[in-house]
Scaffold this motif. Structure first.
Motif, PDB file in Angstrom:
ATOM      1  N   VAL A 364       0.857  -1.189   0.000  1.00  0.00           N
ATOM      2  CA  VAL A 364       0.000   0.000   0.000  1.00  0.00           C
ATOM      3  C   VAL A 364       0.889   1.233   0.000  1.00  0.00           C
ATOM      4  CG1 VAL A 364      -1.616   1.299   1.471  1.00  0.00           C
ATOM      5  CG2 VAL A 364      -1.930  -1.159   1.159  1.00  0.00           C
ATOM      6  N   THR A 365       0.455   2.296  -0.663  1.00  0.00           N
ATOM      7  CA  THR A 365       1.203   3.553  -0.574  1.00  0.00           C
ATOM      8  C   THR A 365       0.498   4.536   0.351  1.00  0.00           C
ATOM      9  OG1 THR A 365       2.104   5.460  -1.784  1.00  0.00           O
ATOM     10  CG2 THR A 365       0.088   4.511  -2.686  1.00  0.00           C
ATOM     11  N   ASP A 366       1.252   5.102   1.284  1.00  0.00           N
ATOM     12  CA  ASP A 366       0.802   6.242   2.081  1.00  0.00           C
ATOM     13  C   ASP A 366       1.605   7.428   1.545  1.00  0.00           C
ATOM     14  OD1 ASP A 366       0.806   8.354   3.860  1.00  0.00           O
ATOM     15  OD2 ASP A 366       1.303   7.178   5.635  1.00  0.00           O
ATOM     16  N   PRO A 367       1.012   8.242   0.672  1.00  0.00           N
ATOM     17  CA  PRO A 367       1.778   9.328   0.058  1.00  0.00           C
ATOM     18  C   PRO A 367       1.763  10.605   0.895  1.00  0.00           C
ATOM     19  CG  PRO A 367      -0.383   9.199  -0.931  1.00  0.00           C
ATOM     20  CD  PRO A 367      -0.372   8.171   0.162  1.00  0.00           C
ATOM     21  N   MET A 368       1.300  10.482   2.158  1.00  0.00           N
ATOM     22  CA  MET A 368       1.161  11.677   2.993  1.00  0.00           C
ATOM     23  C   MET A 368       2.383  11.899   3.899  1.00  0.00           C
ATOM     24  SD  MET A 368      -2.023  12.097   1.949  1.00  0.00           S
ATOM     25  CE  MET A 368      -2.487  13.593   2.783  1.00  0.00           C
ATOM     26  N   HIS A 369       2.775  10.845   4.641  1.00  0.00           N
ATOM     27  CA  HIS A 369       3.682  11.069   5.768  1.00  0.00           C
ATOM     28  C   HIS A 369       5.129  11.341   5.404  1.00  0.00           C
ATOM     29  CE1 HIS A 369       0.129   9.721   7.921  1.00  0.00           C
ATOM     30  NE2 HIS A 369       0.601  10.500   8.880  1.00  0.00           N
ATOM     31  N   GLY A 370       5.517  11.030   4.153  1.00  0.00           N
ATOM     32  CA  GLY A 370       6.882  11.376   3.744  1.00  0.00           C
ATOM     33  C   GLY A 370       6.939  12.751   3.086  1.00  0.00           C
ATOM     34  N   ASN A 371       5.817  13.441   3.043  1.00  0.00           N
ATOM     35  CA  ASN A 371       5.755  14.713   2.303  1.00  0.00           C
ATOM     36  C   ASN A 371       5.253  15.879   3.157  1.00  0.00           C
ATOM     37  OD1 ASN A 371       6.591  13.685  -0.323  1.00  0.00           O
ATOM     38  ND2 ASN A 371       4.680  12.520  -0.270  1.00  0.00           N
ATOM     39  N   THR A 372       5.473  15.795   4.455  1.00  0.00           N
ATOM     40  CA  THR A 372       5.002  16.878   5.332  1.00  0.00           C
ATOM     41  C   THR A 372       6.027  18.013   5.348  1.00  0.00           C
ATOM     42  OG1 THR A 372       4.108  15.100   6.694  1.00  0.00           O
ATOM     43  CG2 THR A 372       4.015  17.316   7.616  1.00  0.00           C
ATOM     44  N   VAL A 373       5.547  19.220   5.158  1.00  0.00           N
ATOM     45  CA  VAL A 373       6.434  20.396   5.222  1.00  0.00           C
ATOM     46  C   VAL A 373       5.768  21.462   6.104  1.00  0.00           C
ATOM     47  CG1 VAL A 373       7.554  20.067   2.971  1.00  0.00           C
ATOM     48  CG2 VAL A 373       5.394  21.338   3.087  1.00  0.00           C
ATOM     49  N   THR A 374       6.571  22.432   6.526  1.00  0.00           N
ATOM     50  CA  THR A 374       5.990  23.533   7.290  1.00  0.00           C
ATOM     51  C   THR A 374       5.815  24.721   6.351  1.00  0.00           C
ATOM     52  OG1 THR A 374       7.140  22.734   9.231  1.00  0.00           O
ATOM     53  CG2 THR A 374       6.259  24.953   9.368  1.00  0.00           C
ATOM     54  N   ALA A 375       4.593  25.240   6.301  1.00  0.00           N
ATOM     55  CA  ALA A 375       4.316  26.386   5.416  1.00  0.00           C
ATOM     56  C   ALA A 375       4.961  27.644   5.999  1.00  0.00           C
ATOM     57  CB  ALA A 375       2.804  26.581   5.282  1.00  0.00           C
ATOM     58  N   GLN A 376       5.110  28.650   5.133  1.00  0.00           N
ATOM     59  CA  GLN A 376       5.679  29.941   5.565  1.00  0.00           C
ATOM     60  C   GLN A 376       4.965  30.469   6.797  1.00  0.00           C
ATOM     61  OE1 GLN A 376       7.721  32.293   3.321  1.00  0.00           O
ATOM     62  NE2 GLN A 376       8.390  30.315   2.521  1.00  0.00           N
ATOM     63  N   ASN A 377       3.655  30.267   6.865  1.00  0.00           N
ATOM     64  CA  ASN A 377       2.907  30.805   7.998  1.00  0.00           C
ATOM     65  C   ASN A 377       2.826  29.822   9.162  1.00  0.00           C
ATOM     66  OD1 ASN A 377       1.182  29.054   6.741  1.00  0.00           O
ATOM     67  ND2 ASN A 377      -0.466  30.523   6.376  1.00  0.00           N
ATOM     68  N   GLY A 378       3.687  28.792   9.157  1.00  0.00           N
ATOM     69  CA  GLY A 378       3.847  27.946  10.341  1.00  0.00           C
ATOM     70  C   GLY A 378       2.986  26.688  10.357  1.00  0.00           C
ATOM     71  N   TYR A 379       2.002  26.562   9.469  1.00  0.00           N
ATOM     72  CA  TYR A 379       1.129  25.371   9.486  1.00  0.00           C
ATOM     73  C   TYR A 379       1.863  24.163   8.903  1.00  0.00           C
ATOM     74  CZ  TYR A 379      -3.024  28.226  10.417  1.00  0.00           C
ATOM     75  OH  TYR A 379      -3.953  29.059  10.982  1.00  0.00           O
ATOM     76  N   LYS A 380       1.564  23.000   9.473  1.00  0.00           N
ATOM     77  CA  LYS A 380       2.047  21.746   8.910  1.00  0.00           C
ATOM     78  C   LYS A 380       1.212  21.484   7.656  1.00  0.00           C
ATOM     79  CE  LYS A 380       3.078  17.550  11.497  1.00  0.00           C
ATOM     80  NZ  LYS A 380       2.584  16.583  12.468  1.00  0.00           N
ATOM     81  N   THR A 381       1.855  21.262   6.531  1.00  0.00           N
ATOM     82  CA  THR A 381       1.077  21.051   5.316  1.00  0.00           C
ATOM     83  C   THR A 381       1.736  20.023   4.398  1.00  0.00           C
ATOM     84  OG1 THR A 381      -0.105  22.188   3.531  1.00  0.00           O
ATOM     85  CG2 THR A 381       2.113  22.981   4.011  1.00  0.00           C
ATOM     86  N   ARG A 382       1.068  19.739   3.285  1.00  0.00           N
ATOM     87  CA  ARG A 382       1.631  18.872   2.243  1.00  0.00           C
ATOM     88  C   ARG A 382       1.201  19.444   0.912  1.00  0.00           C
ATOM     89  NH1 ARG A 382      -0.687  14.078   5.990  1.00  0.00           N
ATOM     90  NH2 ARG A 382       1.233  13.640   7.109  1.00  0.00           N
TER      91      ARG A 382
END
Ligand SMILES: O=C[C@H](O)[C@H](O)COP(=O)(O)O
Ligand SMILES: C=C(OP(=O)(O)O)C(=O)O
Ligand SMILES: [Mn+2]
Length: 468
Positions: A364-382
């Motif tokens: 199965v692929t989980d394409p979410m958890h290896g692609n988490t970044v922090t946005a300029q405004n501080g939110y955790k995003t992808r």
């Protein structure tokens, strides 16, 4: 899975032994290294909370769990596709009829797109009715110079940034149980009571704006409608289309909770975790000699393991030996979460080693958890594009290895949130302030989830798709 008759329930076994099961080895994990747990054994409410949980009825039946194992065996053999979706962290307040139905509807829509487009049966599974415990990168969180214990999911502590709220409270396990029971009850009602009827495909799309994913879905629903009307006129019995199987899954992180809900099957005397049909071991707790792998090796449920980019082929093979010693198709699912930039290098050695060992796992692929970044405004995003790119990489790797890409695992919601960036009706950072609701990781919103389903369908129905 929902039973067709009372006779089925009896035949399936109910895992109703009173109290947590006593079975050799089930407490071995207590002697092993364990991470990501609250230190709450000395809390005055701990013993009573565990005793209360141990006496409560199972949330799922052993027979349903066995049916799921059979369905997953089909996915391991390239004959079905697993769709797992839901919140990163469920919340108690989020267990409302509207939110649950929106999430279930979205999963049903994604499943219809996949089933119709790829002509494959889809196993529908929610990260739902038990997805309350979160592993964290750090034990503490610091805001404005104040450090408090990290939020570990509402089954452990509260999200509010106060000392009181962040203190672990074992009684929360009981609240998590009841919230799971209420959620599962509604999911069972929806999926058995006509809401999941294939003749309702249009209604699941109602209330959404006319963005490209919804328009495309509407077209497909029209085609399905025509096919259904034709079959109706031809006298096909539609009873089977009224209901659908839907399974509940969560990360089996909090072992005090899982242990208390482990029961012996009335038919075979074997232990089952009755907290959910499918349980997975997270990337941070998949240590081969650790408590989580040991505990889950001893229950009969189908088990998933998240595999991040540091996993070696030997790690994967050792996990198979420990969790699936009988090489039983459907028992073990590997959920890779590599990151879009790494999957094309990190996944092939694992897939090839497992293929060459002859073991039958569901990939199965989980394409979410290896692609988490922090946005300029501080939110955790992808970024939606990164997520899509990892999905494409997953299909490429399996096509090259001649193995079957057996499923998709996503953090998603049925609501119009703004948590992941991009999509065809693009979400931007400015939208986070008003529409970011997740207490942990960013989820695909309704439209992004549908778009993802169309992409996966294209990859799955590709003529050169993997050998079976
Ligand atoms: O799914 C959850 C997160 O990926 C995990 O809890 C780690 O998140 P963190 O790095 O914010 O702690
Ligand atoms: C924590 C999670 O994933 P992982 O273990 O892959 O980091 C999760 O699925 O929310
Ligand atoms: Mn997550």
């Amino acid at each position: 899975m929902i039973f067709d008759s009372t006779a089925d329930i009896q035949a399936f076994g109910t895992a109703t032994s009173n109290g947590a099961a006593d079975y050799p080895g089930l407490d071995q994990w207590r002697e092993l290294p364990i991470s990501q747990q609250p230190a709450w054994q000395d809390h005055p409410a701990f013993d009573s909370a565990v005793a209360e949980l141990s006496a409560l009825p199972p949330l799922v039946f052993a027979g349903e769990v066995d049916v799921l194992r059979q369905r997953l065996a089909a996915a391991a053999n390239g004959e079905a596709f697993l769709l797992q979706g839901g919140d990163c962290a469920e919340t108690f307040a989020g267990a409302t009829a509207n939110k649950i139905s929106a999430r279930v509807k979205t999963i049903l829509q994604m499943a219809v797109v996949l089933t119709y487009g790829a002509s494959l049966p889809v196993i529908k599974m929610g990260r739902m009715a038990g997805q309350f415990a979160k592993p964290r990168s750090s034990d503490t969180e610091t805001r404005d110079g104040v450090s408090l214990p990290s939020f570990r999911g509402e089954i452990v502590n509260g999200f509010d940034f106060t000392e009181e709220s962040r203190r672990p409270d074992p009684q929360r396990m009981v609240t998590a149980y009841h919230t799971s029971a209420a959620t599962l009850n509604l999911v069972r009602a929806f999926t058995q009571g006509g809401f999941a009827d294939l003749r309702s495909v249009h209604s699941w799309n109602q209330g959404f704006t006319q963005n490209p994913a919804h328009v495309r879905y509407e077209e497909m629903a029209g085609e399905i409608d025509r096919a259904v009307r034709f079959m109706d006129a031809a006298g096909v019995d539609f009873e089977a289309l009224r209901r659908t199987e839907f399974f509940a899954a969560h990360e089996a992180l909090l072992l005090d909770y899982e242990r208390a809900l482990t029961r012996l099957d009335s038919r075979t005397g074997l232990p089952y975790s009755t907290s959910g049909h499918f349980l997975w071991i997270g990337e941070r707790t998949r240590d081969l000699d650790g408590a989580h792998v040991d505990f889950l090796s001893r229950v009969r449920n189908p088990i998933g393991v998240k595999l991040g980019p540091t996993t070696t082929p030997d790690d994967a093979l050792a996990l198979i030996d420990k969790l699936d010693p009988e090489r039983e198709a459907g028992r073990l699912t590997f959920i890779s979460r590599m990151g879009a930039g790494k999957i094309r290098e990190a996944l092939p050695p694992l897939v090839e080693a497992v293929r060459d060992s002859g073991a039958k796992v569901v990939w199965v692929t989980d394409p979410m958890h290896g692609n988490t970044v922090t946005a300029q405004n501080g939110y955790k995003t992808r970024r939606f594009d990164d997520v899509m790119d990892e999905v494409r990489g997953f299909f490429e790797v399996h096509r090259a290895a001649g193995t079957f890409p057996g499923g998709l695992h996503v953090e998603m919601t049925g609501d119009d949130v703004a948590e992941c960036l991009g999509g065809s009706d693009p979400v931007d950072e400015a939208a986070f302030a008003d529409r970011y609701e997740s207490l942990c990781d960013p989820r695909l919103n309704h439209q992004q989830s549908l778009e993802m389903a169309f992409l996966v369908t294209e990859a799955l129905s590709h003529p050169e798709r993997s050998a079976r």
